[in-house]
Design an enzyme around this catalytic site. Structure first.
Site, short mmCIF file in Angstrom:
data_model
loop_
_atom_site.label_atom_id
_atom_site.label_comp_id
_atom_site.label_asym_id
_atom_site.label_seq_id
_atom_site.Cartn_x
_atom_site.Cartn_y
_atom_site.Cartn_z
N LYS A 13 1.63 -1.68 0.19
CA LYS A 13 0.39 0.23 -0.24
C LYS A 13 0.73 1.47 -0.03
CE LYS A 13 -2.29 -0.86 3.66
NZ LYS A 13 -1.21 -2.22 4.00
N ARG A 88 -10.00 1.52 8.90
CA ARG A 88 -9.52 -0.11 9.36
C ARG A 88 -9.84 -0.94 10.15
NH1 ARG A 88 -4.11 0.31 9.16
NH2 ARG A 88 -2.30 -1.33 8.91
N ARG A 122 11.51 -5.18 5.32
CA ARG A 122 11.24 -3.62 5.24
C ARG A 122 11.76 -2.76 5.87
NH1 ARG A 122 4.73 -1.94 6.01
NH2 ARG A 122 5.01 -3.13 7.59
N ARG A 153 11.05 -0.76 11.66
CA ARG A 153 9.95 -0.43 12.64
C ARG A 153 9.59 -1.98 13.54
NH1 ARG A 153 4.98 0.24 8.16
NH2 ARG A 153 3.70 -1.00 10.09
N ARG A 164 -0.27 -8.97 13.79
CA ARG A 164 -1.25 -7.70 12.65
C ARG A 164 -2.01 -8.56 11.90
NH1 ARG A 164 3.89 -4.98 11.01
NH2 ARG A 164 2.53 -3.74 10.27
P1 ADP Z 1 0.69 -1.54 7.72
O1 ADP Z 1 1.55 -0.35 6.24
O2 ADP Z 1 1.68 -2.34 7.59
O3 ADP Z 1 -0.14 -2.11 6.60
P2 ADP Z 1 0.48 1.39 9.11
O4 ADP Z 1 2.02 1.92 8.75
O5 ADP Z 1 -0.34 1.31 8.66
O6 ADP Z 1 1.03 -0.71 8.96
O7 ADP Z 1 0.20 0.87 10.36
C1 ADP Z 1 1.08 0.97 11.68
C2 ADP Z 1 -0.37 0.21 12.67
O8 ADP Z 1 -0.35 1.60 12.55
C3 ADP Z 1 -0.96 -0.61 13.43
O9 ADP Z 1 -0.16 -1.60 13.04
C4 ADP Z 1 -1.85 -0.26 14.11
O10 ADP Z 1 -0.87 -0.24 15.05
C5 ADP Z 1 -1.91 1.32 13.50
N1 ADP Z 1 -2.52 2.23 12.93
C6 ADP Z 1 -2.38 2.55 11.45
N2 ADP Z 1 -4.01 2.54 10.80
C7 ADP Z 1 -4.67 2.67 12.15
C8 ADP Z 1 -6.03 2.49 11.87
N3 ADP Z 1 -6.34 3.60 10.17
N4 ADP Z 1 -6.77 2.30 12.35
C9 ADP Z 1 -6.48 1.65 13.71
N5 ADP Z 1 -4.56 1.67 13.92
C10 ADP Z 1 -4.03 1.82 13.12
P1 ADP Z 2 2.14 -1.69 3.10
O1 ADP Z 2 2.55 0.04 2.90
O2 ADP Z 2 0.88 -2.62 2.48
O3 ADP Z 2 2.65 -2.26 4.58
P2 ADP Z 2 4.70 -1.06 1.77
O4 ADP Z 2 5.43 -0.83 1.17
O5 ADP Z 2 5.37 -0.96 3.11
O6 ADP Z 2 3.79 -2.37 2.23
O7 ADP Z 2 5.83 -2.58 1.43
C1 ADP Z 2 6.36 -3.82 1.91
C2 ADP Z 2 7.24 -4.48 1.92
O8 ADP Z 2 7.13 -5.32 0.75
C3 ADP Z 2 8.71 -3.75 1.32
O9 ADP Z 2 9.74 -3.94 1.64
C4 ADP Z 2 8.56 -3.26 0.16
O10 ADP Z 2 9.95 -2.25 -0.52
C5 ADP Z 2 8.23 -4.52 -0.07
N1 ADP Z 2 7.12 -4.27 -1.71
C6 ADP Z 2 6.43 -3.54 -1.78
N2 ADP Z 2 5.43 -4.05 -3.22
C7 ADP Z 2 6.59 -5.58 -3.63
C8 ADP Z 2 5.67 -6.20 -4.83
N3 ADP Z 2 5.36 -5.37 -5.83
N4 ADP Z 2 7.16 -6.84 -4.84
C9 ADP Z 2 8.11 -7.64 -3.59
N5 ADP Z 2 8.22 -6.88 -2.77
C10 ADP Z 2 7.51 -5.10 -2.50
#
Ligand code: ADP
Ligand code: ADP
Ligand code: ZN
Length: 209
Positions: A13, A88, A122, A153, A164
């Site tokens: 994302k 979420r 990541r 992270r 998660r």
């Molecule tokens: P990821 O990219 O791995 O999906 P995020 O960076 O979006 O994770 O979020 C990291 C953490 O921040 C989540 O695991 C949660 O604890 C918190 N968080 C982020 N967005 C929300 C939301 N919309 N509602 C509740 N908690 C959130």
């Molecule tokens: P999210 O925001 O959904 O948690 P991220 O964009 O942070 O996900 O991506 C999670 C990890 O996967 C990062 O290390 C990123 O570089 C890697 N990644 C993202 N897109 C791809 C893809 N299409 N193929 C392989 N690795 C990817």
């Protein structure tokens, strides 16, 4: 266009939101980035959010809804935005309906087995929100966008990641049906190279690169 990016942790994302936002010239609103910055700056919100994030759970709905509501009132959101990581939960989606109208929901689809590998490798920039994977960094430790030192992270440790994923399936996945009923969901295969994911999202949005 007002767009939601939906998908499990590690689906891509953040990576894709950053690219699509640059292409469409709209802001990326990442609730995860906002919360991590608040923690770093030790604001009241950050102090409240930290224990939930560290445990891999969700921050309470009222906290996050207020943050997003306020953010969407800023000037740069006038011509659209991407919500990355919000809503979420169903109550968050219902609250969002009361203050904004969405045009599309991109569902990024990646199998759980792949997500663990992606998340454990990541590396992120807390300053600008850029995301990297250790396998592609060639030992580089600084952000290619802004020069800040990259970090891993705390919630990207394997035990927390599994929690998660559970939370995603229980609380966030129901949003696919919530927005499906409104005819807004476009499902995109997230398990292909990043450039291909980007092209599929642009096509799903009917946008020109
Ligand atoms: P990821 O990219 O791995 O999906 P995020 O960076 O979006 O994770 O979020 C990291 C953490 O921040 C989540 O695991 C949660 O604890 C918190 N968080 C982020 N967005 C929300 C939301 N919309 N509602 C509740 N908690 C959130
Ligand atoms: P999210 O925001 O959904 O948690 P991220 O964009 O942070 O996900 O991506 C999670 C990890 O996967 C990062 O290390 C990123 O570089 C890697 N990644 C993202 N897109 C791809 C893809 N299409 N193929 C392989 N690795 C990817
Ligand atoms: Zn950076």
């Amino acid at each position: 266009m007002n767009i939601i990016f939906l998908g499990p942790p590690g689906a891509g994302k953040g990576t894709q939101a950053q690219r699509i936002c640059a292409a469409l010239n709209i802001p990326q609103i990442s609730t995860g980035d906002i919360l991590r910055r608040a923690i770093k700056e030790q604001t009241p919100t950050g102090l409240k959010a930290k224990s939930y994030i560290d445990a891999g759970g969700l921050v309470p709905d009222d906290v996050i809804i207020d943050i997003v509501k306020e953010r969407l009132q800023q000037d740069d959101c006038k011509n659209g935005y991407i919500l990355d990581g919000f809503p979420r939960t169903v109550p968050q989606a219902e609250a969002l309906d009361t203050f904004a109208k969405m045009d599309a929901v991109i569902e990024l689809d990646v199998a759980d087995e792949k997500l663990v590998e992606r998340i454990s490798g990541r590396r992120v920039c807390l300053k600008c929100g850029a995301t990297y994977h250790v396998s592609l960094l060639n030992g580089e430790t600084k952000c290619a966008v802004c020069g800040e030192e990259l970090i891993q992270r705390a919630d990207d440790q394997p035990e927390t990641v599994l929690n998660r994923l559970k939370v995603y399936h229980a609380q966030t996945a129901p949003l696919v049906d919530f927005y499906g009923a409104k005819g807004l969901v476009k499902k995109v295969d997230g398990d292909v190279p990043m450039d291909d994911v980007f092209a599929s999202i642009m096509a799903a949005l009917g946008a020109q690169a």
